[in-house]
Design an enzyme around this catalytic site. Structure first.
Site, PDB file in Angstrom:
ATOM      1  N   ASP A  63       7.069  45.083  12.797  1.00 17.69           N
ATOM      2  CA  ASP A  63       7.553  46.233  13.558  1.00 17.69           C
ATOM      3  C   ASP A  63       9.046  46.423  13.302  1.00 17.69           C
ATOM      4  O   ASP A  63       9.887  46.033  14.110  1.00 17.69           O
ATOM      5  CB  ASP A  63       7.285  46.016  15.047  1.00 17.69           C
ATOM      6  CG  ASP A  63       7.573  47.254  15.881  1.00 17.69           C
ATOM      7  OD1 ASP A  63       7.661  48.355  15.303  1.00 17.69           O
ATOM      8  OD2 ASP A  63       7.704  47.118  17.110  1.00 17.69           O
ATOM      9  N   MET A  64       9.366  47.059  12.175  1.00 13.78           N
ATOM     10  CA  MET A  64      10.760  47.216  11.772  1.00 13.78           C
ATOM     11  C   MET A  64      11.302  48.622  12.015  1.00 13.78           C
ATOM     12  O   MET A  64      12.503  48.841  11.939  1.00 13.78           O
ATOM     13  CB  MET A  64      10.923  46.861  10.288  1.00 13.78           C
ATOM     14  CG  MET A  64      10.601  45.409   9.967  1.00 13.78           C
ATOM     15  SD  MET A  64      11.543  44.229  10.967  1.00 13.78           S
ATOM     16  CE  MET A  64      13.199  44.595  10.435  1.00 13.78           C
ATOM     17  N   LYS A  65      10.416  49.602  12.266  1.00 16.20           N
ATOM     18  CA  LYS A  65      10.850  50.979  12.554  1.00 16.20           C
ATOM     19  C   LYS A  65      11.894  51.446  11.533  1.00 16.20           C
ATOM     20  O   LYS A  65      12.994  51.875  11.882  1.00 16.20           O
ATOM     21  CB  LYS A  65      11.392  51.083  13.979  1.00 16.20           C
ATOM     22  CG  LYS A  65      10.394  50.674  15.060  1.00 16.20           C
ATOM     23  CD  LYS A  65      10.992  50.844  16.442  1.00 16.20           C
ATOM     24  CE  LYS A  65      10.017  50.431  17.530  1.00 16.20           C
ATOM     25  NZ  LYS A  65       9.792  48.971  17.582  1.00 16.20           N
ATOM     26  N   LEU A  66      11.518  51.427  10.274  1.00 17.42           N
ATOM     27  CA  LEU A  66      12.462  51.771   9.211  1.00 17.42           C
ATOM     28  C   LEU A  66      12.877  53.236   9.285  1.00 17.42           C
ATOM     29  O   LEU A  66      12.066  54.119   9.528  1.00 17.42           O
ATOM     30  CB  LEU A  66      11.845  51.494   7.846  1.00 17.42           C
ATOM     31  CG  LEU A  66      11.450  50.046   7.532  1.00 17.42           C
ATOM     32  CD1 LEU A  66      10.936  49.958   6.102  1.00 17.42           C
ATOM     33  CD2 LEU A  66      12.618  49.094   7.738  1.00 17.42           C
ATOM     34  N   ILE A  69      17.958  56.402   4.122  1.00 18.27           N
ATOM     35  CA  ILE A  69      17.790  57.326   3.014  1.00 18.27           C
ATOM     36  C   ILE A  69      16.505  56.974   2.266  1.00 18.27           C
ATOM     37  O   ILE A  69      16.018  55.845   2.326  1.00 18.27           O
ATOM     38  CB  ILE A  69      19.007  57.325   2.072  1.00 18.27           C
ATOM     39  CG1 ILE A  69      19.187  55.958   1.401  1.00 18.27           C
ATOM     40  CG2 ILE A  69      20.275  57.719   2.829  1.00 18.27           C
ATOM     41  CD1 ILE A  69      20.259  55.937   0.335  1.00 18.27           C
ATOM     42  N   GLN A 188       8.763  49.290  30.376  1.00 21.92           N
ATOM     43  CA  GLN A 188       7.937  50.374  29.860  1.00 21.92           C
ATOM     44  C   GLN A 188       7.764  51.451  30.931  1.00 21.92           C
ATOM     45  O   GLN A 188       7.629  51.147  32.114  1.00 21.92           O
ATOM     46  CB  GLN A 188       6.543  49.844  29.456  1.00 21.92           C
ATOM     47  CG  GLN A 188       6.579  48.728  28.424  1.00 21.92           C
ATOM     48  CD  GLN A 188       6.948  49.226  27.039  1.00 21.92           C
ATOM     49  OE1 GLN A 188       7.107  50.416  26.823  1.00 21.92           O
ATOM     50  NE2 GLN A 188       7.076  48.310  26.102  1.00 21.92           N
TER      51      GLN A 188
END
Length: 232
Positions: A63-66, A69, A188
């Protein structure tokens, strides 16, 4: 989808050290086959642990949520695909998703578009400069993820039914913010029980604190799996 509850439950290893994560995996044993590894563990030496976990036969959701660019996203995805990961998150911006999809082509890596974090509500989005509320923004980003060829999306189970209408039967809908009945919501804001999430169309449920912070994590995981089974 015909996957069993064990294939659909993703336990979030939101723990401070690799040693703690290793102990949790040992405690859960064969009860759990799918784990999520995010920033906390990654920055504590968790990338090698993620690779080892995948090599041992477990499924790993990185879960890196890239978001960067196009070239940077693409090169990151290429290396993550080589690690044997099962899932990877990309922020659901069209260009980032397009770059990621091209880079992952030919691999088994399932890319997930992150729509709106489950810790955010309409007021948070307004503060961040968005004109749309959570439901509208999720719908737009889900459609963009579908059109980009992503393997699935991450959203609140509260939006899963609407999302399923947009993406059809085949894309994964991965829903965090899952809390068994009576469990504390924590940070949450849009939470749903495991059974309700499954009924709404979620394909995978991400559960962290209700399992890893439980007095008996294995029993907590088994209870959630039983609840999921009642819906399948």
């Amino acid at each position: 989808m015909t996957a069993t509850p064990r294939d659909r439950l993703i336990v979030g290893l939101d723990l401070p050290t690799v040693k703690a994560a290793e102990a949790m995996v040992e405690t859960l044993g064969d009860t759990v086959s799918f784990y999520k590894i995010g920033y906390q563990l990654v920055f504590g030496g968790g990338l090698e642990f993620a690779r080892d976990l995948a090599a041992s036969g477990k499924n790993v959701f990185l879960d890196m949520k890239l978001l960067d660019i196009d070239n940077t996203v693409a090169k990151g995805v290429e290396n993550i695909a080589k690690m044997g990961m099962s899932m990877l998150t990309i922020h659901a911006y069209p260009r980032a998703m397009a770059a990621a999809v091209a880079a992952a082509k030919g691999s088994d890596l399932r890319l997930l578009g992150v729509t709106v974090l489950t810790s955010m509500d309409d007021g948070d989005l307004l503060d961040a400069g968005y004109r749309d509320g959570a439901a509208d923004l999720v719908a737009r980003r889900v459609a963009q993820a579908r059109d980009a060829g992503m393997g699935g999306v991450v959203c609140s189970a509260a939006e899963a039914a609407a999302v399923r209408e947009i993406v059809g039967p085949d894309m994964a809908i991965v829903t965090p913010g899952i809390r068994p009945a009576g469990a504390a919501a924590g940070d949450q804001k849009r939470v749903v029980t495991p059974a309700d999430a499954m009924r709404a169309g979620s394909s995978h449920l991400v559960v962290a604190r209700p399992i890893v912070a439980a007095a008996d994590p294995k029993a907590a995981a088994e209870d959630i799996l039983k609840e999921m089974q009642t819906v399948l």
